[in-house]
Design an enzyme around this catalytic site. Sequence first.
Site, PDB file in Angstrom:
ATOM      1  N   TYR A 131       0.829  -1.195   0.000  1.00  0.00           N
ATOM      2  CA  TYR A 131       0.000   0.000   0.000  1.00  0.00           C
ATOM      3  C   TYR A 131       0.872   1.258   0.000  1.00  0.00           C
ATOM      4  CZ  TYR A 131      -3.220   3.609   1.461  1.00  0.00           C
ATOM      5  OH  TYR A 131      -3.941   4.769   1.530  1.00  0.00           O
ATOM      6  N   ASP A 132       1.857   1.291   0.903  1.00  0.00           N
ATOM      7  CA  ASP A 132       2.728   2.469   0.978  1.00  0.00           C
ATOM      8  C   ASP A 132       3.502   2.660  -0.318  1.00  0.00           C
ATOM      9  OD1 ASP A 132       1.859   3.037   3.467  1.00  0.00           O
ATOM     10  OD2 ASP A 132       3.525   2.058   4.514  1.00  0.00           O
TER      11      ASP A 132
ATOM     12  N   ASP B 247       2.503   1.805  -3.304  1.00  0.00           N
ATOM     13  CA  ASP B 247       1.595   2.362  -4.312  1.00  0.00           C
ATOM     14  C   ASP B 247       1.348   3.849  -4.105  1.00  0.00           C
ATOM     15  OD1 ASP B 247       1.401   0.057  -5.687  1.00  0.00           O
ATOM     16  OD2 ASP B 247      -0.434  -0.638  -4.693  1.00  0.00           O
TER      17      ASP B 247
ATOM     18  N   SER C 176      21.115 -20.388 -30.652  1.00  0.00           N
ATOM     19  CA  SER C 176      20.322 -21.308 -29.843  1.00  0.00           C
ATOM     20  C   SER C 176      21.254 -22.415 -29.359  1.00  0.00           C
ATOM     21  CB  SER C 176      19.171 -21.868 -30.654  1.00  0.00           C
ATOM     22  OG  SER C 176      19.696 -22.611 -31.716  1.00  0.00           O
TER      23      SER C 176
ATOM     24  N   LYS D 103      16.670 -24.718 -17.576  1.00  0.00           N
ATOM     25  CA  LYS D 103      16.314 -24.244 -18.913  1.00  0.00           C
ATOM     26  C   LYS D 103      14.875 -23.743 -18.830  1.00  0.00           C
ATOM     27  CE  LYS D 103      16.498 -25.473 -23.779  1.00  0.00           C
ATOM     28  NZ  LYS D 103      15.325 -24.712 -24.147  1.00  0.00           N
TER      29      LYS D 103
ATOM     30  N   LYS E  88      26.869 -25.273 -19.222  1.00  0.00           N
ATOM     31  CA  LYS E  88      27.812 -24.373 -19.900  1.00  0.00           C
ATOM     32  C   LYS E  88      29.214 -24.579 -19.346  1.00  0.00           C
ATOM     33  CE  LYS E  88      24.169 -20.946 -20.221  1.00  0.00           C
ATOM     34  NZ  LYS E  88      23.514 -19.824 -19.568  1.00  0.00           N
TER      35      LYS E  88
ATOM     36  N   LYS F 114      17.193 -31.827 -22.548  1.00  0.00           N
ATOM     37  CA  LYS F 114      15.742 -31.655 -22.453  1.00  0.00           C
ATOM     38  C   LYS F 114      15.144 -32.846 -21.728  1.00  0.00           C
ATOM     39  CE  LYS F 114      13.859 -29.320 -25.973  1.00  0.00           C
ATOM     40  NZ  LYS F 114      13.031 -28.168 -26.183  1.00  0.00           N
TER      41      LYS F 114
ATOM     42  N   CYS G 135     -25.882 -27.206 -36.340  1.00  0.00           N
ATOM     43  CA  CYS G 135     -27.046 -26.862 -37.165  1.00  0.00           C
ATOM     44  C   CYS G 135     -27.735 -28.082 -37.781  1.00  0.00           C
ATOM     45  CB  CYS G 135     -26.641 -25.868 -38.253  1.00  0.00           C
ATOM     46  SG  CYS G 135     -25.645 -26.619 -39.546  1.00  0.00           S
TER      47      CYS G 135
HETATM   48  S1  IVH Z   1      21.980 -19.894 -22.624  1.00  0.00           S
HETATM   49  C1  IVH Z   1      23.897 -19.335 -27.043  1.00  0.00           C
HETATM   50  N1  IVH Z   1      20.627 -20.529 -20.532  1.00  0.00           N
HETATM   51  O1  IVH Z   1      16.891 -21.937 -24.477  1.00  0.00           O
HETATM   52  C2  IVH Z   1      22.614 -19.585 -26.377  1.00  0.00           C
HETATM   53  N2  IVH Z   1      19.468 -20.422 -22.591  1.00  0.00           N
HETATM   54  O2  IVH Z   1      18.197 -22.884 -27.552  1.00  0.00           O
HETATM   55  C3  IVH Z   1      22.800 -19.413 -24.929  1.00  0.00           C
HETATM   56  N3  IVH Z   1      17.078 -20.881 -22.412  1.00  0.00           N
HETATM   57  O3  IVH Z   1      16.622 -19.670 -26.935  1.00  0.00           O
HETATM   58  C4  IVH Z   1      21.550 -19.567 -24.233  1.00  0.00           C
HETATM   59  N4  IVH Z   1      17.048 -21.220 -20.256  1.00  0.00           N
HETATM   60  O4  IVH Z   1      16.087 -18.722 -24.743  1.00  0.00           O
HETATM   61  C5  IVH Z   1      20.587 -20.324 -21.849  1.00  0.00           C
HETATM   62  N5  IVH Z   1      19.567 -21.066 -18.548  1.00  0.00           N
HETATM   63  C6  IVH Z   1      19.514 -20.852 -19.866  1.00  0.00           C
HETATM   64  C7  IVH Z   1      18.324 -20.945 -20.595  1.00  0.00           C
HETATM   65  C8  IVH Z   1      18.338 -20.735 -21.975  1.00  0.00           C
HETATM   66  C9  IVH Z   1      16.321 -21.166 -21.346  1.00  0.00           C
HETATM   67  C10 IVH Z   1      16.547 -20.788 -23.804  1.00  0.00           C
HETATM   68  C11 IVH Z   1      17.092 -19.669 -24.599  1.00  0.00           C
HETATM   69  C12 IVH Z   1      17.423 -20.238 -25.964  1.00  0.00           C
HETATM   70  C13 IVH Z   1      17.075 -21.677 -25.821  1.00  0.00           C
HETATM   71  C14 IVH Z   1      18.247 -22.532 -26.247  1.00  0.00           C
END
Ligand code: IVH
Length: 682
Positions: free
Chosen positions: A33-34, A36, A81, A113, A285, A309, A406
């Site tokens: 509230y505060d 806002d 990607s 992901k 990574k 995945k 119909c």
């Molecule tokens: S790193 C060079 N980290 O997954 C790409 N991507 O094809 C480096 N995504 O379109 C992306 N979670 O939008 C990365 N922790 C995460 C992620 C992530 C979701 C998505 C991202 C990308 C697709 C990978």
Amino acid sequence: MDPIQEKIDKLTEELHRHNYYYYMLDEPRISDYDFDQLLQQLAELERQYPQYAHPDSPTQRVGGTITKQFETARHVYPMLSLGNTYSEGDLLEFDTRVRGLLSRQPAYACELKYDGVAISLIYEDGVLVRAVTRGDGVQGDVATANVKTIGTVPLHLTGDVPPLLEARGEIVMPFASFEALNAEREEIGEQPFANPRNAASGSLKLQNSAEVAKRGLQFKLYYALGENLPFQTHYDGLQTLHQWGFRLPDVLELKPDIQGVMDFIAHWHEHKKELPFPIDGIVIKINDFEQQTQVGSTAKSPRWAIAYKFPAERVSTPLLSVDFQVGRTGIVTPVANLQPVSLAGTVVKRATLNNRDFIKDMDIHYGDWLFVEKGGEIIPKIVGVDEAHRAVDAQPVQFVTHCPVCGTELRNNEGEAGLFCPNELHCAPQIKGRLEHFISRKAMNIDSLGEGKIDMLYTNGLVRNAADLYDLTFESLFGLEKVVEDESGKSRVLSFKEKSVQNILNGLDASKKVPFERVLYAIGIRYVGEVTAKKLARYFRNIDTLASATKEELMSVEDVGDRVADSIIQHFNSTENLQVVMRLREAGLQFEVDEQTAQPASQKLNGMNIIVSGVFSIPRDELKAIIEQNGGKNVSSISKNTTFVLAGEKMGPEKRKKAESLNIPIYSEEDFWKLIKDEEDS
Ligand code: IVH
């Protein structure tokens, strides 16, 4: 300093601080509230003294900016990607591959992901100036106003931030917001979103950012790009970004080897359902940037990272009944009503059975337990029948022979699996479907009408075709009622108030300016999609020439084949359709190309990236349309890839400075017309 300015500065700073406590640290220090109250104070002061408002003001969280058309911008670094893997074997292979390229074992950073929409946030001197969607990886849509409403996106950064920083991450919709949004949509008769990702993506495309602000979206940071960034590893990078004002990822762990990665995956496979937002896998990574560089990237994706995945989740649940739904074109689609079952974070109650052949091939019986699967991206899919569960006296599902609405006998076209109801002029869902198509965004874009309101107008007998919409008056709409039932079966009466009536009428009025090509798409000729409509409009220039064209003439248009040509001829052979066109024309809709502004389609600006800035003799949108019609691209940010800036009056001094510093030519409106004309003559 002006005391007002001082007050605005103070409030801005205070609200930024509270946003930080709330969104970044999860430790609010004042009540909602505060907060806002302070926000409203600031909004009011900014309204009165816009000259003192900060570009990254916290009031932008509330939204209110209307984006008519999303501009595109080129990514500074392409948005790549990730390669996908689905098994332990694939992961071991990845590990072997990268180790083969490196002299020592890499540490792996493991994170979730997120299943949402990728976004790139550009910060100049610590201030968020632009948010761009992934698009095709090379350029995407500019969605800055919408993204600014997301609480977890910092509007500005503090500390030793480099002059140019790009933060990338995912915008996700938590399950709770997703369920609430869909419940609301169902109540007003709008199609619910199939999954949180579609909902997130749809939300970013909304034209009114105040609507986006209500959708509960979240931003999940996953890495940063820039020149000479002060960190050498992925892990440290995210910590540094946290110092500057971003939230830390919910989960981020360093693993010394691939076994550690597999344990991490096993853990999250088990626990992902406890997360409040959707994920569809794990991202791995190489932590060290130097090692990342050694391993390198392909044109499409980095070799130093990989996505694991999760396998599609599958459950089985009994089939309760089958609905047969009739669409805009009369095609009847069978839809299974299932015993509600929870699957990958959402409750599944319905799933499509596609068509008659699908039911026959799977030999689906009433009461059968059906296997339902949901991969990362897709809506629930029926993938099989659990025959062990079938009752001895179970009856096979029969496709209806007559239209469930119909009663007309269904037909099917040779070579097509779908059955359709041929009663197109009098079958309610077909009529409503055509009207919904007519008002939809890419057609007439009358957003003051929606599925729910169309239903209301139809039920009250006010509209049967698009032309009827333009006969609506204040008197015929005001007070119109509709009874709606909520889930518990309670009914309520909705009625049109003055404001929504006025909105509808204004929306209809505005649609009279919609260019011919979209009107042509809107009238719903079978097989004539957005692109074909554009090509037809450019070729025939007006509806009369199109309506009287021979099959041969029609087929000389690019992309128009036998089937499309026949469908166009058939459409204009119907007296009803001709009458609708006549009435729409009388109502003032565009049935010819506006030759004043519309240049014939050409490729004169092919390959050119053009920035339009300032005020011109014709509306900016029209100018941009002309650029596109001549093969050019509208971009919004100046870079070395910009071909020229088309400058009108009052072009911003910043833009001019930037263009000059990059040696990008600046054209006046006059230059532009000449350019198009000169080239035309040559
Ligand atoms: S790193 C060079 N980290 O997954 C790409 N991507 O094809 C480096 N995504 O379109 C992306 N979670 O939008 C990365 N922790 C995460 C992620 C992530 C979701 C998505 C991202 C990308 C697709 C990978």
